[in-house]
Design an enzyme around this catalytic site. Structure first.
Site, PDB file in Angstrom:
ATOM      1  N   HIS A 185     -59.666  63.173  49.956  1.00 40.53           N
ATOM      2  CA  HIS A 185     -60.090  62.929  48.572  1.00 40.53           C
ATOM      3  C   HIS A 185     -58.926  63.011  47.589  1.00 40.53           C
ATOM      4  O   HIS A 185     -59.046  62.537  46.460  1.00 40.53           O
ATOM      5  CB  HIS A 185     -61.229  63.877  48.175  1.00 40.53           C
ATOM      6  CG  HIS A 185     -60.843  65.277  47.853  1.00 40.53           C
ATOM      7  ND1 HIS A 185     -60.878  66.299  48.776  1.00 40.53           N
ATOM      8  CD2 HIS A 185     -60.437  65.855  46.697  1.00 40.53           C
ATOM      9  CE1 HIS A 185     -60.518  67.425  48.207  1.00 40.53           C
ATOM     10  NE2 HIS A 185     -60.230  67.186  46.932  1.00 40.53           N
ATOM     11  N   ASP A 239     -62.075  65.102  55.835  1.00 38.00           N
ATOM     12  CA  ASP A 239     -61.371  65.161  54.558  1.00 38.00           C
ATOM     13  C   ASP A 239     -59.875  65.451  54.763  1.00 38.00           C
ATOM     14  O   ASP A 239     -59.268  66.204  54.010  1.00 38.00           O
ATOM     15  CB  ASP A 239     -61.984  66.201  53.619  1.00 38.00           C
ATOM     16  CG  ASP A 239     -61.492  66.026  52.173  1.00 38.00           C
ATOM     17  OD1 ASP A 239     -61.201  64.879  51.795  1.00 38.00           O
ATOM     18  OD2 ASP A 239     -61.385  67.032  51.452  1.00 38.00           O
ATOM     19  N   GLY A 298     -56.504  70.805  42.078  1.00 40.77           N
ATOM     20  CA  GLY A 298     -55.050  70.721  42.231  1.00 40.77           C
ATOM     21  C   GLY A 298     -54.587  71.459  43.470  1.00 40.77           C
ATOM     22  O   GLY A 298     -53.553  71.150  44.046  1.00 40.77           O
ATOM     23  N   ASN A 299     -55.376  72.458  43.910  1.00 49.35           N
ATOM     24  CA  ASN A 299     -55.099  73.147  45.178  1.00 49.35           C
ATOM     25  C   ASN A 299     -55.469  72.287  46.383  1.00 49.35           C
ATOM     26  O   ASN A 299     -55.026  72.554  47.502  1.00 49.35           O
ATOM     27  CB  ASN A 299     -55.890  74.458  45.275  1.00 49.35           C
ATOM     28  CG  ASN A 299     -55.152  75.648  44.708  1.00 49.35           C
ATOM     29  OD1 ASN A 299     -55.605  76.245  43.745  1.00 49.35           O
ATOM     30  ND2 ASN A 299     -54.008  75.995  45.292  1.00 49.35           N
ATOM     31  N   SER A 300     -56.312  71.280  46.188  1.00 50.97           N
ATOM     32  CA  SER A 300     -56.768  70.441  47.295  1.00 50.97           C
ATOM     33  C   SER A 300     -55.592  69.900  48.082  1.00 50.97           C
ATOM     34  O   SER A 300     -54.669  69.305  47.527  1.00 50.97           O
ATOM     35  CB  SER A 300     -57.596  69.264  46.771  1.00 50.97           C
ATOM     36  OG  SER A 300     -58.903  69.648  46.514  1.00 50.97           O
ATOM     37  N   LEU A 324     -71.329  63.941  71.654  1.00 53.06           N
ATOM     38  CA  LEU A 324     -72.196  64.479  72.694  1.00 53.06           C
ATOM     39  C   LEU A 324     -73.385  63.555  72.937  1.00 53.06           C
ATOM     40  O   LEU A 324     -73.884  63.449  74.065  1.00 53.06           O
ATOM     41  CB  LEU A 324     -72.677  65.867  72.277  1.00 53.06           C
ATOM     42  CG  LEU A 324     -73.284  66.775  73.330  1.00 53.06           C
ATOM     43  CD1 LEU A 324     -72.291  67.035  74.449  1.00 53.06           C
ATOM     44  CD2 LEU A 324     -73.722  68.099  72.699  1.00 53.06           C
ATOM     45  N   GLY A 325     -73.827  62.898  71.873  1.00 50.71           N
ATOM     46  CA  GLY A 325     -74.929  61.939  72.002  1.00 50.71           C
ATOM     47  C   GLY A 325     -76.297  62.561  71.872  1.00 50.71           C
ATOM     48  O   GLY A 325     -77.256  62.087  72.496  1.00 50.71           O
ATOM     49  N   VAL A 326     -76.411  63.640  71.073  1.00 52.23           N
ATOM     50  CA  VAL A 326     -77.718  64.272  70.877  1.00 52.23           C
ATOM     51  C   VAL A 326     -78.124  64.217  69.411  1.00 52.23           C
ATOM     52  O   VAL A 326     -77.285  64.229  68.520  1.00 52.23           O
ATOM     53  CB  VAL A 326     -77.723  65.749  71.348  1.00 52.23           C
ATOM     54  CG1 VAL A 326     -77.423  65.847  72.818  1.00 52.23           C
ATOM     55  CG2 VAL A 326     -76.759  66.603  70.529  1.00 52.23           C
ATOM     56  N   LEU A 350     -81.460  69.880  65.836  1.00 54.09           N
ATOM     57  CA  LEU A 350     -82.003  70.704  64.761  1.00 54.09           C
ATOM     58  C   LEU A 350     -81.277  72.045  64.790  1.00 54.09           C
ATOM     59  O   LEU A 350     -81.192  72.697  65.835  1.00 54.09           O
ATOM     60  CB  LEU A 350     -83.507  70.916  64.961  1.00 54.09           C
ATOM     61  CG  LEU A 350     -84.204  71.901  64.018  1.00 54.09           C
ATOM     62  CD1 LEU A 350     -84.238  71.344  62.600  1.00 54.09           C
ATOM     63  CD2 LEU A 350     -85.620  72.201  64.505  1.00 54.09           C
TER      64      LEU A 350
END
Length: 509
Positions: free
Chosen positions: A139, A169, A248-250, A305-307, A310
């Site tokens: 970002h 990110d 600014g820390n990003s 993994l393909g799952v 929940l």
């Protein structure tokens, strides 16, 4: 008086003994601690010294780490064209840090739009090799047509954007220089809650700012990467810290007291947009894997993994699932398998709906953030040992991870489809819409990737593409046929939400 002294004497003796015991314990544990940190570019120290509130060496530890870190942390200035405002850095800072202007951020931006020769936003980055590779946040660099890097000694460079990954990110930049100060990656799996850390960056335009705090939590998912559709498959397993982090820390460094990189500062949880207590950093192990992929392959290699799942640790999600499907699942630890995707490696390995995943290799899975991190740091073709519970019985099976198309091998940029290369998909525009708006051709942009070539020229979801290289397009196949094996500058004619027509371009990746 003598009577009073006699009464106080036992307490004084106890105090001396307690103090001696405390100092002795600190000395003993300080000399026997070993976190086994592993470096990325060079071998890091085999031991790490962690400062404690009762030691006299806290200041010395912080000074050493600060002296190591500050020269390797840079300022990144993001320059954008005015028409790319919708993908601007300020919008993204509001997204990651909250709008400190109480919802008036967009109005403020329109009124105070930066001139073309002024940066639209600024963030931080960390030099990770002596030849000029720099890691930062996606970002921080999003939407830029020019990126300027300023070192702590004020020397300035124009950087090349090597690659980005919105799902974590993370971005990788390169400047042309040699002999630069840089930081080693530490093994972020070895950090402990309560450990001292330093955050180094350029908050609020204050260059080379160092703040201190502790690791407040590990494996924290806060839902920020996927909440606005920027990341298709977000990986969130943040290191949470109370070291002060501000806009600014990003992209700046989170380091241990040895000055080794344990995380890339990314966001804060705040109602005002400024520091209120907690910041979040991408763990060094995940960040390292992303930049290794970008350097070696040009793109991030992501295993799945393909799952469908929940998170059992989320009471609200469990309650909603029970209500919708008339089930009686109990909240707790682990990830419940609700189904499988196409070409699922997990299904082929014998997992079934209703299984509860509790461990990947030796990594305990308590929630979805754990699962996301443990699998997201792997590549297609990697094998993982999945431990799961079925009807109260624990079992383990080996799963070969696949990419989203079912492949088990790594890919390079040359293997990407046209849509993947330019960062967008296209749906046909219905004839009624064409008639109403007087268009003879057009496709609707969908799933525009953050930082992609299409995003860089200001195209977002639902913009209409009329022509590509001067040729009308009415389907994704039309776009692919025009750009297949094409090299050179691409010209895109498109319509925005207000009906304004633009013609812009980019070099075919």
């Amino acid at each position: 008086m003598k009577s009073t002294l006699k009464k106080l004497l036992p307490f004084a003796v106890v105090g001396v003994i307690s103090g001696a015991t405390t100092v002795g314990a600190i000395q003993y544990f300080g000399h026997t601690s070993n976190n086994g940190d592993q470096s990325f570019f060079t071998t890091s120290a085999p031991t790490a010294t962690f400062a404690g509130m009762n030691t006299g060496a806290v200041g010395d530890d912080f000074v050493k780490a600060a002296k190591t870190t500050v020269p390797a942390v840079v300022t990144i200035k993001n320059y954008q064209s005015r028409t790319a405002n919708r993908a601007s850095e300020q919008d993204l800072f509001d997204y990651f840090f909250g709008d400190p202007f109480g919802g008036r951020g967009q109005q403020r931006q329109k009124q105070q739009q930066a001139p073309d020769n002024m940066p639209s936003g600024m963030g931080s980055g960390v030099i990770i090799s002596p030849d000029g590779y720099i890691i930062s946040n996606n970002h921080v660099v999003a939407g830029a047509n020019k990126l300027e890097v300023v070192l702590s000694n004020k020397k300035s460079y124009i950087a090349t954007l090597v690659g980005t990954d919105p799902n974590t990110d993370i971005s990788l930049l390169k400047i042309e220089e040699k002999g630069l100060p840089y930081l080693n990656f530490a093994n972020s799996d070895n950090i402990d809650v309560g450990q001292w850390v330093l955050a180094v960056g350029n908050p609020l335009g204050l260059n080379s700012t160092v703040t201190a705090g502790i690791v407040s939590a590990k494996g924290r998912g806060i839902g920020i990467l996927g909440s606005q559709g920027k990341a298709a498959n977000p990986i969130e397993s943040f290191i949470q810290t109370d070291a002060a982090i501000n806009p600014g820390n990003s992209g700046g460094a989170l380091v241990n007291t040895n000055g080794e990189l344990i995380g890339i500062n990314s966001a804060i949880q705040s109602t005002t947009g400024y520091y209120q207590g907690y910041g979040f950093a991408v763990p060094a192990n995940l960040a390292r894997k992303i930049v290794e992929d970008i350097k070696k392959f040009g793109i991030v290699q992501r295993g799945f993994l393909g799952v469908q799942s929940l998170d059992l640790s989320n009471d609200q999600l469990v309650a909603a699932y029970n209500k919708q499907y008339k089930t009686n699942l109990k909240s707790g630890s682990g990830v419940y398998v609700t189904g499988f995707g196409d070409n699922s490696g997990a299904e082929d390995a014998g997992l079934k709906k209703g299984d509860i995943i509790t461990k990947i290799d030796s990594y305990d899975i308590t929630d979805f953030a754990d699962l996301s991190m443990s699998i997201g740091s792997k590549r297609p073709g990697d094998k993982v040992q999945v431990t799961y519970s079925r009807n109260g019985k624990e079992s383990t099976t080996s799963v070969t991870l696949r990419d989203q198309k079912g492949g088990t091998s790594t890919r390079t940029k040359a293997d990407l489809s046209i849509a993947e290369k330019i960062g967008a998909e296209f749906n046909p525009l219905n004839e009624r819409f064409k008639t109403e708006y007087g268009l003879n051709s057009g496709v609707v942009a969908k799933n525009v990737s953050e930082g992609s070539e299409m995003a860089k020229i200001g195209i977002v979801d639902n913009y209409i593409i009329i022509e590509v290289n001067g040729k009308p397009v009415n389907s994704q196949k039309d776009v692919e046929n025009i750009l297949d094996k094409y090299q050179g500058n691409v010209q895109i004619k498109f319509v925005d939400d207000y009906g304004r027509i633009y013609t812009k371009g980019f070099k075919m990746p």
